[in-house]
Design an enzyme around this catalytic site. Structure first.
Site, PDB file in Angstrom:
ATOM      1  N   GLU A  25     -13.524 -75.279 -31.955  1.00 43.28           N
ATOM      2  CA  GLU A  25     -12.688 -74.096 -32.194  1.00 43.28           C
ATOM      3  C   GLU A  25     -12.501 -73.297 -30.908  1.00 43.28           C
ATOM      4  O   GLU A  25     -11.426 -72.757 -30.651  1.00 43.28           O
ATOM      5  CB  GLU A  25     -13.339 -73.187 -33.241  1.00 43.28           C
ATOM      6  CG  GLU A  25     -13.424 -73.781 -34.622  1.00 43.28           C
ATOM      7  CD  GLU A  25     -14.175 -72.856 -35.559  1.00 43.28           C
ATOM      8  OE1 GLU A  25     -13.499 -72.221 -36.392  1.00 43.28           O
ATOM      9  OE2 GLU A  25     -15.411 -72.757 -35.450  1.00 43.28           O
ATOM     10  N   TYR A  57       4.904 -49.423 -32.386  1.00 42.50           N
ATOM     11  CA  TYR A  57       4.346 -50.656 -32.956  1.00 42.50           C
ATOM     12  C   TYR A  57       4.376 -51.813 -31.965  1.00 42.50           C
ATOM     13  O   TYR A  57       3.556 -52.716 -32.049  1.00 42.50           O
ATOM     14  CB  TYR A  57       4.995 -51.029 -34.287  1.00 42.50           C
ATOM     15  CG  TYR A  57       6.491 -51.166 -34.289  1.00 42.50           C
ATOM     16  CD1 TYR A  57       7.100 -52.327 -33.872  1.00 42.50           C
ATOM     17  CD2 TYR A  57       7.284 -50.127 -34.751  1.00 42.50           C
ATOM     18  CE1 TYR A  57       8.482 -52.453 -33.883  1.00 42.50           C
ATOM     19  CE2 TYR A  57       8.661 -50.241 -34.767  1.00 42.50           C
ATOM     20  CZ  TYR A  57       9.256 -51.404 -34.329  1.00 42.50           C
ATOM     21  OH  TYR A  57      10.609 -51.518 -34.336  1.00 42.50           O
ATOM     22  N   GLU A  76     -15.397 -60.983 -37.678  1.00 44.31           N
ATOM     23  CA  GLU A  76     -15.834 -59.589 -37.808  1.00 44.31           C
ATOM     24  C   GLU A  76     -15.884 -58.903 -36.442  1.00 44.31           C
ATOM     25  O   GLU A  76     -15.500 -57.736 -36.310  1.00 44.31           O
ATOM     26  CB  GLU A  76     -17.221 -59.523 -38.471  1.00 44.31           C
ATOM     27  CG  GLU A  76     -17.247 -59.987 -39.914  1.00 44.31           C
ATOM     28  CD  GLU A  76     -17.442 -61.491 -40.101  1.00 44.31           C
ATOM     29  OE1 GLU A  76     -17.764 -61.887 -41.224  1.00 44.31           O
ATOM     30  OE2 GLU A  76     -17.260 -62.276 -39.129  1.00 44.31           O
ATOM     31  N   LYS A 102      -7.929 -66.584 -40.252  1.00 39.55           N
ATOM     32  CA  LYS A 102      -7.902 -67.836 -39.490  1.00 39.55           C
ATOM     33  C   LYS A 102      -7.229 -68.864 -40.388  1.00 39.55           C
ATOM     34  O   LYS A 102      -7.708 -69.158 -41.491  1.00 39.55           O
ATOM     35  CB  LYS A 102      -9.308 -68.303 -39.133  1.00 39.55           C
ATOM     36  CG  LYS A 102      -9.295 -69.636 -38.366  1.00 39.55           C
ATOM     37  CD  LYS A 102     -10.692 -70.180 -38.143  1.00 39.55           C
ATOM     38  CE  LYS A 102     -11.339 -69.432 -37.009  1.00 39.55           C
ATOM     39  NZ  LYS A 102     -12.615 -70.078 -36.598  1.00 39.55           N
TER      40      LYS A 102
END
Length: 128
Positions: A25, A57, A76, A102
């Site tokens: 990953e 934005y 997290e 993900k």
């Protein structure tokens, strides 16, 4: 007219990044979706129609992209960094709701993604 609540939202910003516990990953990366709701007082922009009086934005997207560049093992941790960076960049932000997903996580399940969601408020300034 009384303003009850105001939020600027970015929905499902797609970013390729290198977050995850597994070595592959961190090497190959994955696609992530970021949805962000930033609470702030929109009143002045409602009155003036001036971009200087709002929370931009496009800048918020750039803040998210910058934080997503730094690899982390945990979603997290990434979510926490994004929230801290948004508060730092936008002093007018009072609260943030963030969902970080993900896509196609390597967990042996047939699902659209794995996510974390957080809701955070800016700390009140302590009284003198």
């Amino acid at each position: 007219m009384t303003l009850q609540n105001s939020i600027i939202s970015i929905d499902r910003l797609r970013i390729h990044a290198f977050h995850g516990v597994m070595a592959q990953e961190q090497k190959v990366g994955a696609d992530f979706l970021v949805s962000l709701h930033i609470h702030y007082n929109i009143w002045k922009a409602m009155e003036t129609d001036d971009v200087a009086d709002t929370l931009n934005y496009a800048e918020a997207c750039q803040v998210v992209r910058e934080e997503m560049k730094t690899p982390s093992k945990l979603l997290e941790h990434v979510a926490g960094r994004i929230c801290k960076a948004i508060f730092k960049h936008f002093p007018q932000a009072t609260a943030i709701s963030l969902k970080l997903t993900k896509l196609n996580p390597p967990m042996g399940a047939d699902c659209d993604g794995a996510s974390v969601e957080v809701e955070v408020r800016r700390k009140e300034k302590p009284l003198p």
